[in-house]
Design a protein around this motif. Structure first.
Motif, mmCIF file in Angstrom:
data_model
loop_
_atom_site.group_PDB
_atom_site.id
_atom_site.type_symbol
_atom_site.label_atom_id
_atom_site.label_comp_id
_atom_site.label_asym_id
_atom_site.label_seq_id
_atom_site.Cartn_x
_atom_site.Cartn_y
_atom_site.Cartn_z
ATOM 1 N N THR A 1 -30.368 -54.102 -55.137
ATOM 2 C CA THR A 1 -31.622 -53.876 -55.844
ATOM 3 C C THR A 1 -31.674 -54.779 -57.071
ATOM 4 O O THR A 1 -30.659 -55.056 -57.675
ATOM 5 N N PHE B 1 -33.478 -50.182 -63.932
ATOM 6 C CA PHE B 1 -33.532 -48.739 -64.158
ATOM 7 C C PHE B 1 -33.241 -48.479 -65.619
ATOM 8 O O PHE B 1 -32.323 -49.054 -66.193
ATOM 9 N N GLN B 2 -34.012 -47.590 -66.210
ATOM 10 C CA GLN B 2 -33.904 -47.322 -67.641
ATOM 11 C C GLN B 2 -33.025 -46.112 -67.933
ATOM 12 O O GLN B 2 -32.530 -45.454 -67.029
ATOM 13 N N PHE C 1 -32.744 -42.471 -65.990
ATOM 14 C CA PHE C 1 -32.136 -42.534 -64.659
ATOM 15 C C PHE C 1 -30.659 -42.898 -64.756
ATOM 16 O O PHE C 1 -29.817 -42.288 -64.099
ATOM 17 N N LYS D 1 -29.309 -49.387 -69.253
ATOM 18 C CA LYS D 1 -30.074 -50.116 -68.239
ATOM 19 C C LYS D 1 -29.176 -50.501 -67.070
ATOM 20 O O LYS D 1 -27.997 -50.787 -67.246
ATOM 21 N N TYR E 1 -23.855 -45.219 -59.033
ATOM 22 C CA TYR E 1 -24.993 -45.681 -58.230
ATOM 23 C C TYR E 1 -24.610 -45.778 -56.754
ATOM 24 O O TYR E 1 -25.405 -45.460 -55.875
#
Length: 144
Positions: free
Chosen positions: A4, A8-9, A12, A28, A74
């Motif tokens: 990806t 993402f901030q 998350f 991030k 992740y």
């Protein structure tokens, strides 16, 4: 291979880490592959490791370690499984060239060198404005 490039901030990212506020040192997630990750952190004055105008060395090392944890978090998120707790097994060859200041945004690249039996060896490079400010290697161990 899952990949990806979305950013993402903080909200998350925090869900993927075992650390909780105010001890979160990654805000991030810029990119992820099975063998690498790029994370980020904006240095703010309420950060636990912000002292006398600088983000201190221990904060930079914690940011590097949490970047490794974010890769694991992740990875497990994509498998829809809870991430296991991990521990730093060793840190070596850490070189810190410059300390970030207030409002600086650092970016850290974690590269998986080896992974076997829950033990992962990673290379970590932290940059500020595309200039390397810190690097090192870490070995992490997942709790069974």
């Amino acid at each position: 291979m899952e990949s990806t490039n979305a950013v993402f901030q903080k909200d998350f990212v925090e869900k993927l880490l075992p650390q909780k506020f105010p001890f979160v040192m990654v805000d991030k997630l810029y990119s992820y592959t099975e063998t690498a990750l790029v994370s980020g952190l904006k240095i703010e004055n309420d950060n636990l490791f912000f002292h006398e105008g600088n983000f201190v060395e221990s904060g930079l090392i914690e940011h590097m370690a949490q970047s490794v944890a974010l890769h694991t978090g992740y990875q497990f998120y994509l498998k829809q499984e809870p991430a296991p707790t991990g521990y730093i097994g060793s840190i070596k060859d850490v070189v810190i060239k410059k300390m970030p200041k207030l409002n600086d945004e650092i970016q850290t690249t974690v590269t998986i060198l080896q992974e076997f039996g829950g033990i992962t060896l990673v290379d970590i490079v932290t940059k500020l404005n595309d200039v390397e400010i810190a690097k090192g290697q870490m070995k992490t161990v997942l709790a069974k």
